[in-house]
Scaffold this active site. Structure first.
Site, PDB file in Angstrom:
ATOM      1  N   SER B 321      -9.161 -11.520   2.727  1.00  0.00           N
ATOM      2  CA  SER B 321      -9.664  -9.921   2.675  1.00  0.00           C
ATOM      3  C   SER B 321     -10.873  -9.517   2.299  1.00  0.00           C
ATOM      4  O   SER B 321     -11.479  -8.143   2.726  1.00  0.00           O
ATOM      5  CB  SER B 321      -8.556  -9.283   1.751  1.00  0.00           C
ATOM      6  OG  SER B 321      -7.344  -9.397   2.428  1.00  0.00           O
ATOM      7  N   HIS B 363       2.546   0.122   4.292  1.00  0.00           N
ATOM      8  CA  HIS B 363       1.816   1.191   3.448  1.00  0.00           C
ATOM      9  C   HIS B 363       2.032   2.472   3.909  1.00  0.00           C
ATOM     10  O   HIS B 363       1.156   3.532   3.409  1.00  0.00           O
ATOM     11  CB  HIS B 363       0.198   0.852   3.421  1.00  0.00           C
ATOM     12  CG  HIS B 363      -0.312  -0.446   2.590  1.00  0.00           C
ATOM     13  ND1 HIS B 363      -0.364  -1.477   3.474  1.00  0.00           N
ATOM     14  CD2 HIS B 363      -0.236  -0.763   1.404  1.00  0.00           C
ATOM     15  CE1 HIS B 363      -0.600  -2.561   2.501  1.00  0.00           C
ATOM     16  NE2 HIS B 363      -0.528  -2.156   1.429  1.00  0.00           N
ATOM     17  N   CYS B 376      -4.859  -2.870   3.418  1.00  0.00           N
ATOM     18  CA  CYS B 376      -3.692  -2.824   4.299  1.00  0.00           C
ATOM     19  C   CYS B 376      -4.226  -3.658   5.532  1.00  0.00           C
ATOM     20  O   CYS B 376      -5.142  -3.320   6.550  1.00  0.00           O
ATOM     21  CB  CYS B 376      -3.546  -1.539   4.781  1.00  0.00           C
ATOM     22  SG  CYS B 376      -2.304  -1.361   6.160  1.00  0.00           S
TER      23      CYS B 376
END
Lengths: 367, 666
Positions: B321, B363, B376
């Site tokens: 991420s 989410h 997300c």
């Protein structure tokens, strides 16, 4: 007192030659002084004392008439041969190689005396061999045996250099006595043919020395080192040398045996070509004088003795100088009168004393 | 009488012949002598000078390596050694016996010396003993000085005061190899005890650090004894190398990592100075600079925490991420507006396949503003797919991924920024959209090293093409001016705000990374990179928690950060191999390292409980090992028929292949 018979005797000595001898020995002492780093100890002083005593011995020997020597030739030869045998036996018993006979007061090296005795006994032998019989077989085998026996004993010690000089002296007397030229040539050829056999008889280290002499580069750090360093010492001296006490090869230990076998190189480094020529000329004078004495001598014994001894002296000189200049393999023969060492000096001075005795005999007024 | 006369005549003839022979030998000798001294004289004079004068090298002292404020990182201390030159030794047994009289030599030493003598070229020195104390050295000088081949040497040995904290960065020194000597022909390389750089900066900057050998002209005897000195040309010591590293920061970071297999890099966003570059665990370069015991070497090689690898530059990890800033910037550049949003249900379908978001239940509505803080995955799947791999790859390269930098390191791994052309070249196949989805969240083919991630963060924080540097320029050199990245400022602000929210907002994934210092805020991005594929069956059964997995199967934990948020000055990247989760484990480390830069005392306070826990853990492990050894010993003593100790089979390991479609990533 001042005009007694002994003074007359002294005046008959060849003082010019004595002067040359003293000059050579003096030069040798100067070189030894330098080799010790500019000090009388440990060599120069001792050598000087030795020369002083042995020069006295030389003059004493010179007083003895050749006729006396002729009488004593056989006993001397026999005695020295026995001593050689004794050394050999003692060596066998004691283990290892031995060349010395310890007589308490002095250490005697019989092989050194044999160099003179061999000439003495052969001169005496040929004195009695009539003209024309020299090459006959009957007259030929005794001298061969006379030379062979001590050579063999010395070889066993083992001391190749001394054995060769005994052989050389003996053969020279045979040559001078008139043994046929053809025989010498034939033996020369035979000797060359026997070389391979002789090669196998040599000790490992002796074979190696010969190989290294032929090509010093095969062992630059070992035995070839001696020859190489010696040549460097002589070559780097140039024409007039590096100067007294200024040799580097000798003072920094690059030169092996700098005070004995390689003293010529030690000298040449500091005195250059001039010093070398001086020594060669000095010995040349001695040799020429020896030849002259032999030519003027009255009897065959005296002739043979004088010339045989001169040839023996020549042999020492030539082999030593050829060795240090890289023209001969390294054999342990010192330079007469110059190298440090008592035995060699004694031999040479006795030898010269004998020749002086002969010249005194020739100068003696006929009575 | 006639007889006698002819005899005399013949004698005279032969005597003269012999005399002639003597004369010619005399001439030969005189000629030879003249030849040697006159014609060859010059050559022999040279040979005699070569004999007499010896050039002795004076090895140069190696330059120090210091940190940015001049604190020493590598220096020299005098070291008395005994060395042996095999070429000068004729009888090794005798020489060793001689040494044994003065120094006790163990069997191991003797075996090592003999092995070295057998292997090395004869001219290279073999170390007999080192670190001798002065009395022993003095005794050796007297007693073995004239044993040919033995040389007491007063040398300098390299010391690294901070040991393993700097091992990967600085490297170590060692004896030159025969190949190096043949290649460089520098005589100092075979000087006994001379060492050159073998790894890291020591190796890369060896030329600068080495200096120039001096020489001493001496008159020596045949046995090598020096008679007098004739002249001296002094050595030039190596230059002092000043690094951009902050020694205390590096030490702090290393200590903070504990026994994790991890890397921390701290960079200055404005100048590119690398302030810390830590890779742990490491080895002790002080030991490596002498001789590595084979047991230690084996242990280091077999350690699954790879202490021999510089993870900071050579370790490659999927950025996970932490890559999302790249995708976000690429999307903004491609025209995606911050208000465009996606519905995240926890799943993203493409054809017959399903991609998962790390939040299993989704989410809900996610726009640009919340995509980074919530991390997300669905938002990035959607917009990554929309803009395509080429734009993402292009942005990744602009931010510094997939490339090597001009740094004095022993090696750097370039990593991979995949695109269509790369896949054609590598696999001969066209790119497919599924791979774009993986790439947009930093998984799949994409791999980067920690240094690149730090550069990426520094570029995002500063908006400039920051290039890292490790060597501080000489005083007076202007600070480097980096060109702008050419990314609009409002895009940058959006992404930076996202990173601020990751740490500081209620929805962020790295609330554990918040600054403890009043008035200074940190910003960052978590990453949790998967190292194994999760099968559909496993997903149905329920995915195992990371903590339950064997160490090798756990996810990598990543965190990149910068601070302060208003005027970014420092950028950090932290990677913990198999560290489970970026937010929970990597972020606090980054926080503490950044805290150290502003308030060292506060940061040091955080260290105490960690080190205490670690000491306890190490003690427990040592205890367990001892107990195990005892048990093994007892089992050995037990009669065979009593034994019931067939060890339980090890748990089956599913080895991770190249990371494939993601499981729940945050």
């Amino acid at each position: 007192m001042f005009n007694g018979p002994w003074l007359r005797e002294l005046s008959r000595l060849p003082w010019g030659i004595v002067l040359v001898i003293v000059a050579l020995a003096g030069f040798g002492m100067a070189v030894l002084y330098s080799a010790a780093g500019g000090a009388l100890q440990p060599w120069a002083l001792k050598q000087g004392i030795r020369f002083f005593i042995l020069a006295g011995l030389m003059l004493l020997v010179a007083q003895v008439r050749p006729a006396t020597w002729m009488k004593l030739a056989w006993p001397i030869y026999g005695g020295v041969l026995l001593a050689l045998l004794g050394v050999e036996i003692l060596g066998q018993v004691g283990g290892g190689s031995q060349r010395w006979l310890n007589l308490g007061v002095i250490q005697l090296q019989p092989s050194e005396l044999m160099k003179i005795a061999i000439v003495l006994v052969l001169a005496r032998y040929y004195h009695h061999v009539p003209r024309g019989y020299e090459t006959k077989l009957k007259a030929l085998w005794p001298p061969v045996a006379i030379i062979g026996a001590p050579m063999l004993l010395v070889m066993l010690q083992p001391d190749l250099g001394t054995a060769l000089s005994i052989g050389f002296g003996g053969v020279m007397v045979m040559f001078l006595a008139g043994v046929s030229m053809r025989l010498f040539m034939a033996s020369g050829v035979a000797l060359a043919a026997a070389m391979p056999l002789a090669w196998t008889l040599l000790h490992g280290y002796q074979q190696r020395r010969v190989m290294i002499f032929l090509d010093p580069s095969i062992d630059p750090r070992g035995a070839g080192y001696h020859i190489t360093q010696s040549k460097i010492a002589i070559g780097s001296g140039g024409f007039s040398g590096k100067g007294f006490l200024k040799g580097t090869q000798s003072h920094l230990d690059y030169l092996p045996e700098l005070h004995t076998d390689f003293i010529f190189a030690t000298m040449a480094e500091e005195w250059g070509l001039i010093g070398g020529l001086a020594i060669i000329i000095g010995f040349g004078v001695l040799l020429a004088w020896g030849i002259g004495v032999s030519l003027r001598a009255g009897t065959q014994f005296e002739r043979l003795l004088a010339m045989g001894l001169t040839a023996t002296l020549f042999f020492f000189l030539a082999v030593n100088m050829m060795m240090v200049m890289g023209l001969a393999p390294v054999v342990g023969i010192p330079l007469p009168l110059i190298s440090y060492g008592g035995s060699a000096m004694m031999t040479v001075l006795i030898l010269l004393g004998l020749i002086m005795g002969i010249t005194r005999e020739a100068n003696r007024p006929k009575d | 009488m006639k007889n006698e006369a002819s005899r005399e005549q013949r004698f005279s003839r032969r005597a003269l012949l012999l005399g002639g022979g003597m004369g010619s030998v005399g001439l030969l000798l005189a000629g030879r002598m003249a030849y040697l001294s006159i014609f060859e004289g010059e050559r022999y004079q040279l040979a005699s000078e070569n004999n007499r004068i010896q050039q002795r090298l004076i090895p140069p002292r190696r330059g120090w390596i210091v940190d940015r404020s001049g604190k020493p990182l590598a220096l020299n201390k005098p070291d008395y050694r005994l060395e042996l030159i095999p070429a000068d030794v004729t009888d090794l047994d005798a020489v060793l016996a001689e040494v044994g009289k003065v120094l006790p030599l163990g069997i191991e030493d003797e075996l090592r010396i003999r092995a070295d003598v057998a292997i090395q070229p004869k001219y290279m020195a073999v170390e007999v003993a080192r670190n001798l104390d002065w009395p022993a050295f003095a005794a050796l000088n007297v007693q073995v000085a004239d044993v040919p081949g033995l040389q007491p040497v007063r040398a300098f040995s390299r010391v690294y005061p901070d040991g393993e904290q700097f091992a990967h960065l600085l490297g170590y020194v060692g004896l030159p190899t025969p190949e190096q000597y043949k290649e460089q022909k520098d005589p100092v390389l075979i000087y006994p005890g001379f060492r050159i750089g073998k790894d890291g900066i020591e190796r890369h900057e060896d030329k600068v650090l080495r200096g120039k050998a001096g020489a001493r002209r001496e008159e020596v005897t045949a046995r090598g004894k020096v008679v007098r000195e004739l002249g001296i040309s002094p050595d030039e010591p190596g230059e002092t190398l000043r690094l951009t590293i902050d020694r205390d920061l590096q030490n702090y970071a290393a200590r903070r990592l504990g026994d994790n297999s991890a890397s921390v890099i701290v960079m200055d966003c404005e100048t590119g100075d690398v302030l810390a570059m830590v890779s742990m665990p490491a080895y002790d370069p002080n030991i490596f600079s002498t001789r590595v015991p084979s047991t230690l070497w084996k242990q280091l090689q077999e350690d699954d925490h790879t202490p021999l690898l510089n993870k900071s530059a050579m370790g490659l990890y999927p950025p996970g991420s932490t890559f999302k800033m790249v995708t976000a910037l690429a999307a903004l550049e491609a025209g995606v507006t911050p208000d465009q949003s996606v519905q995240c249900s926890g799943r993203y379908k493409l054809g017959n396949n399903t991609w998962h978001c790390h939040a299993r239940r989704g989410h809900g509505t996610v726009d640009m503003h919340s995509a980074l803080p919530k991390s997300c995955d669905t938002w990035f799947y959607a917009y990554g797919r929309q803009i395509g791999i080429e734009r993402i790859a292009d942005m990744a390269r602009r931010l510094g991924l997939g490339q090597k930098y001009e740094l004095p390191l022993a090696g750097q791994a370039a990593g991979i920024v995949p695109d269509n052309a790369w896949k054609q070249k590598r696999f001969g196949k066209a790119w497919n959209v599924g791979e774009t989805l993986n790439s947009s969240i930093g998984q799949g083919y994409i791999i980067a090293n920690p240094l690149q991630l730090a550069v990426m963060t520094a570029r995002i924080a500063s908006g400039k093409q920051v290039v890292p540097r490790l060597i501080l320029p000489k005083a007076g050199d202007a600070a480097p001016q980096f060109a702008s990245l050419g990314i609009p400022d409002e895009h940058m602000q959006l992404v930076r705000q996202g990173m601020i929210d990751v740490v500081n907002s209620g929805i962020g994934t790295a609330r554990g990374g918040r600054s403890p210092i009043g008035g200074i805020q940190f910003a960052g991005k978590t990453g949790t990179a998967q190292v194994r594929r999760i099968s559909a069956a496993e997903r149905r059964r329920g995915v195992l928690r990371n903590e339950q997995l064997p160490w090798k199967q756990r996810d990598h934990a990543l965190f990149v950060a910068f601070a302060p948020t208003e005027a970014p000055r420092y950028a950090v990247s932290v990677i913990i191999e198999h560290g489970i989760a970026g937010g929970r484990y990597a972020a606090p480390i980054a926080r503490d390292v950044l805290t150290y830069l502003f308030e060292p005392a506060a940061a040091l306070r955080a260290l105490a409980p960690i080190e205490k826990a670690m000491a306890a853990k190490r003690a427990a492990e040592a205890e367990a090992r001892a107990a195990e050894a005892r048990a093994a010993e007892e089992a050995k003593l037990m009669p065979a028929w009593l034994r019931a100790d067939a060890p339980p089979p090890p748990p089956p390991l599913v080895t991770g292949e190249t990371p494939q479609p993601p499981r729940d990533v945050e």
